[in-house]
Design a protein around this motif. Structure first.
Motif, PDB file in Angstrom:
ATOM      1  N   PRO A  23       0.828  -1.206   0.000  1.00  0.00           N
ATOM      2  CA  PRO A  23       0.000   0.000   0.000  1.00  0.00           C
ATOM      3  C   PRO A  23       0.867   1.263   0.000  1.00  0.00           C
ATOM      4  CG  PRO A  23      -0.757  -1.542   1.660  1.00  0.00           C
ATOM      5  CD  PRO A  23       0.529  -2.080   1.115  1.00  0.00           C
ATOM      6  N   ARG A  24       0.451   2.239  -0.733  1.00  0.00           N
ATOM      7  CA  ARG A  24       1.111   3.539  -0.830  1.00  0.00           C
ATOM      8  C   ARG A  24       2.507   3.458  -1.458  1.00  0.00           C
ATOM      9  NH1 ARG A  24      -1.666   7.417   0.977  1.00  0.00           N
ATOM     10  NH2 ARG A  24       0.069   8.823   1.296  1.00  0.00           N
ATOM     11  N   SER A  25       2.758   2.414  -2.250  1.00  0.00           N
ATOM     12  CA  SER A  25       4.010   2.274  -2.995  1.00  0.00           C
ATOM     13  C   SER A  25       3.710   2.225  -4.478  1.00  0.00           C
ATOM     14  CB  SER A  25       4.744   0.990  -2.605  1.00  0.00           C
ATOM     15  OG  SER A  25       5.186   1.058  -1.289  1.00  0.00           O
ATOM     16  N   SER A  26       4.671   2.626  -5.269  1.00  0.00           N
ATOM     17  CA  SER A  26       4.513   2.552  -6.715  1.00  0.00           C
ATOM     18  C   SER A  26       5.869   2.292  -7.349  1.00  0.00           C
ATOM     19  CB  SER A  26       3.889   3.836  -7.269  1.00  0.00           C
ATOM     20  OG  SER A  26       4.658   4.958  -6.907  1.00  0.00           O
ATOM     21  N   LEU A  27       5.854   1.694  -8.523  1.00  0.00           N
ATOM     22  CA  LEU A  27       7.067   1.352  -9.250  1.00  0.00           C
ATOM     23  C   LEU A  27       7.231   2.321 -10.412  1.00  0.00           C
ATOM     24  CD1 LEU A  27       9.368  -0.764  -9.476  1.00  0.00           C
ATOM     25  CD2 LEU A  27       7.873  -2.039 -11.023  1.00  0.00           C
ATOM     26  N   TRP A  28       8.395   2.961 -10.497  1.00  0.00           N
ATOM     27  CA  TRP A  28       8.644   3.969 -11.527  1.00  0.00           C
ATOM     28  C   TRP A  28       9.907   3.637 -12.304  1.00  0.00           C
ATOM     29  CZ3 TRP A  28       5.650   8.099 -12.864  1.00  0.00           C
ATOM     30  CH2 TRP A  28       4.531   8.320 -12.056  1.00  0.00           C
ATOM     31  N   GLY A  34      15.107  11.356 -19.800  1.00  0.00           N
ATOM     32  CA  GLY A  34      14.264  12.209 -18.985  1.00  0.00           C
ATOM     33  C   GLY A  34      12.828  11.738 -18.839  1.00  0.00           C
ATOM     34  N   ARG A  35      12.418  10.749 -19.634  1.00  0.00           N
ATOM     35  CA  ARG A  35      11.058  10.232 -19.510  1.00  0.00           C
ATOM     36  C   ARG A  35      10.905   9.449 -18.209  1.00  0.00           C
ATOM     37  NH1 ARG A  35      11.555   9.539 -25.093  1.00  0.00           N
ATOM     38  NH2 ARG A  35       9.851  10.515 -26.241  1.00  0.00           N
ATOM     39  N   GLU A  36       9.734   9.570 -17.610  1.00  0.00           N
ATOM     40  CA  GLU A  36       9.383   8.792 -16.433  1.00  0.00           C
ATOM     41  C   GLU A  36       8.025   8.156 -16.669  1.00  0.00           C
ATOM     42  OE1 GLU A  36      11.174  10.493 -12.404  1.00  0.00           O
ATOM     43  OE2 GLU A  36       9.563  11.721 -13.228  1.00  0.00           O
ATOM     44  N   ALA A  37       7.850   6.951 -16.157  1.00  0.00           N
ATOM     45  CA  ALA A  37       6.564   6.278 -16.308  1.00  0.00           C
ATOM     46  C   ALA A  37       6.323   5.375 -15.113  1.00  0.00           C
ATOM     47  CB  ALA A  37       6.535   5.450 -17.589  1.00  0.00           C
ATOM     48  N   ARG A  38       5.067   5.342 -14.685  1.00  0.00           N
ATOM     49  CA  ARG A  38       4.667   4.413 -13.631  1.00  0.00           C
ATOM     50  C   ARG A  38       4.490   3.045 -14.281  1.00  0.00           C
ATOM     51  NH1 ARG A  38       0.530   1.975 -11.065  1.00  0.00           N
ATOM     52  NH2 ARG A  38       0.629   1.923  -8.795  1.00  0.00           N
ATOM     53  N   ILE A  39       5.047   2.026 -13.664  1.00  0.00           N
ATOM     54  CA  ILE A  39       4.989   0.663 -14.179  1.00  0.00           C
ATOM     55  C   ILE A  39       4.091  -0.156 -13.249  1.00  0.00           C
ATOM     56  CG2 ILE A  39       6.350  -1.385 -14.752  1.00  0.00           C
ATOM     57  CD1 ILE A  39       7.001   1.047 -16.507  1.00  0.00           C
ATOM     58  N   ASP A  40       3.135  -0.865 -13.828  1.00  0.00           N
ATOM     59  CA  ASP A  40       2.261  -1.718 -13.037  1.00  0.00           C
ATOM     60  C   ASP A  40       2.951  -3.063 -12.816  1.00  0.00           C
ATOM     61  OD1 ASP A  40       0.196  -2.958 -11.753  1.00  0.00           O
ATOM     62  OD2 ASP A  40      -1.066  -3.152 -13.533  1.00  0.00           O
ATOM     63  N   PRO A  41       3.339  -3.380 -11.588  1.00  0.00           N
ATOM     64  CA  PRO A  41       4.087  -4.617 -11.338  1.00  0.00           C
ATOM     65  C   PRO A  41       3.231  -5.880 -11.317  1.00  0.00           C
ATOM     66  CG  PRO A  41       3.726  -3.477  -9.277  1.00  0.00           C
ATOM     67  CD  PRO A  41       3.184  -2.590 -10.365  1.00  0.00           C
ATOM     68  N   ARG A  82       4.881  15.462 -11.042  1.00  0.00           N
ATOM     69  CA  ARG A  82       3.718  16.328 -11.231  1.00  0.00           C
ATOM     70  C   ARG A  82       3.379  16.512 -12.718  1.00  0.00           C
ATOM     71  NH1 ARG A  82       2.311  16.322  -6.393  1.00  0.00           N
ATOM     72  NH2 ARG A  82       3.466  17.360  -4.764  1.00  0.00           N
ATOM     73  N   GLY A  83       4.361  16.412 -13.577  1.00  0.00           N
ATOM     74  CA  GLY A  83       4.141  16.633 -15.001  1.00  0.00           C
ATOM     75  C   GLY A  83       3.692  15.372 -15.715  1.00  0.00           C
ATOM     76  N   PRO A  84       3.615  15.453 -17.041  1.00  0.00           N
ATOM     77  CA  PRO A  84       3.201  14.286 -17.815  1.00  0.00           C
ATOM     78  C   PRO A  84       4.243  13.177 -17.729  1.00  0.00           C
ATOM     79  CG  PRO A  84       3.906  16.051 -19.255  1.00  0.00           C
ATOM     80  CD  PRO A  84       3.900  16.611 -17.876  1.00  0.00           C
ATOM     81  N   SER A  85       3.774  11.959 -17.825  1.00  0.00           N
ATOM     82  CA  SER A  85       4.690  10.818 -17.788  1.00  0.00           C
ATOM     83  C   SER A  85       4.216   9.783 -18.809  1.00  0.00           C
ATOM     84  CB  SER A  85       4.735  10.212 -16.383  1.00  0.00           C
ATOM     85  OG  SER A  85       3.475   9.725 -16.032  1.00  0.00           O
ATOM     86  N   GLY A  86       5.092   8.850 -19.122  1.00  0.00           N
ATOM     87  CA  GLY A  86       4.746   7.789 -20.061  1.00  0.00           C
ATOM     88  C   GLY A  86       5.861   7.578 -21.073  1.00  0.00           C
ATOM     89  N   GLY A  87       5.666   6.650 -21.962  1.00  0.00           N
ATOM     90  CA  GLY A  87       6.638   6.392 -23.011  1.00  0.00           C
ATOM     91  C   GLY A  87       7.630   5.295 -22.675  1.00  0.00           C
ATOM     92  N   ILE A  88       7.438   4.599 -21.567  1.00  0.00           N
ATOM     93  CA  ILE A  88       8.279   3.464 -21.204  1.00  0.00           C
ATOM     94  C   ILE A  88       7.365   2.257 -21.077  1.00  0.00           C
ATOM     95  CG2 ILE A  88       9.882   2.511 -19.508  1.00  0.00           C
ATOM     96  CD1 ILE A  88      10.641   5.401 -18.801  1.00  0.00           C
ATOM     97  N   TYR A  89       7.737   1.168 -21.747  1.00  0.00           N
ATOM     98  CA  TYR A  89       6.847   0.014 -21.829  1.00  0.00           C
ATOM     99  C   TYR A  89       7.504  -1.259 -21.349  1.00  0.00           C
ATOM    100  CZ  TYR A  89       4.415   3.379 -24.684  1.00  0.00           C
ATOM    101  OH  TYR A  89       3.794   4.515 -25.095  1.00  0.00           O
ATOM    102  N   MET A  90       6.672  -2.155 -20.784  1.00  0.00           N
ATOM    103  CA  MET A  90       7.133  -3.466 -20.287  1.00  0.00           C
ATOM    104  C   MET A  90       7.113  -4.483 -21.418  1.00  0.00           C
ATOM    105  SD  MET A  90       4.844  -3.694 -16.831  1.00  0.00           S
ATOM    106  CE  MET A  90       5.315  -5.361 -16.488  1.00  0.00           C
ATOM    107  N   PHE A  91       8.087  -5.383 -21.388  1.00  0.00           N
ATOM    108  CA  PHE A  91       8.120  -6.522 -22.302  1.00  0.00           C
ATOM    109  C   PHE A  91       8.360  -7.780 -21.484  1.00  0.00           C
ATOM    110  CE2 PHE A  91       8.889  -3.017 -25.089  1.00  0.00           C
ATOM    111  CZ  PHE A  91       8.210  -3.371 -26.221  1.00  0.00           C
TER     112      PHE A  91
END
Length: 92
Positions: A23-28, A34-41, A82-91
């Motif tokens: 709980p209250r943790s996230s994977l980034w 410079g791109r950052e994205a939240r990854i669903d583990p 706080r800004g936009p994120s995305g552009g990193i993908y899982m394989f």
């Protein structure tokens, strides 16, 4: 130690992937571009990789800039960008 043996500790704490599902943790993932994205583990945990060190899963990420292998870190929810994120993908 008193018996002459040495206690060897890892130079860096290596969290398991299952720590990102707490709980209250996230994977980034943060790429060098410079791109950052939240990854669903959850997908990796469903594959039985919950006890893998997070850094061992970095090779399974790809960035839009072409980078293969993006560094991962576990953050609290308050540490999300706080800004936009995305552009990193899982394989795999």
């Amino acid at each position: 130690m008193a018996d002459g043996t040495a206690l060897v500790r890892s130079p860096r704490w290596r969290p398991w992937l299952s720590a990102a599902t707490a709980p209250r943790s996230s994977l980034w993932a943060t790429c060098r571009c410079g791109r950052e994205a939240r990854i669903d583990p959850e997908r990796w945990v469903a594959q039985g990789l919950g006890r893998q060190a997070v850094e061992q899963l970095e090779t399974r990420l790809r960035c839009l800039c072409g980078a293969r292998g993006v560094p991962l870190e576990i953050r609290g929810l308050a540490e999300a960008p706080r800004g936009p994120s995305g552009g990193i993908y899982m394989f795999r």
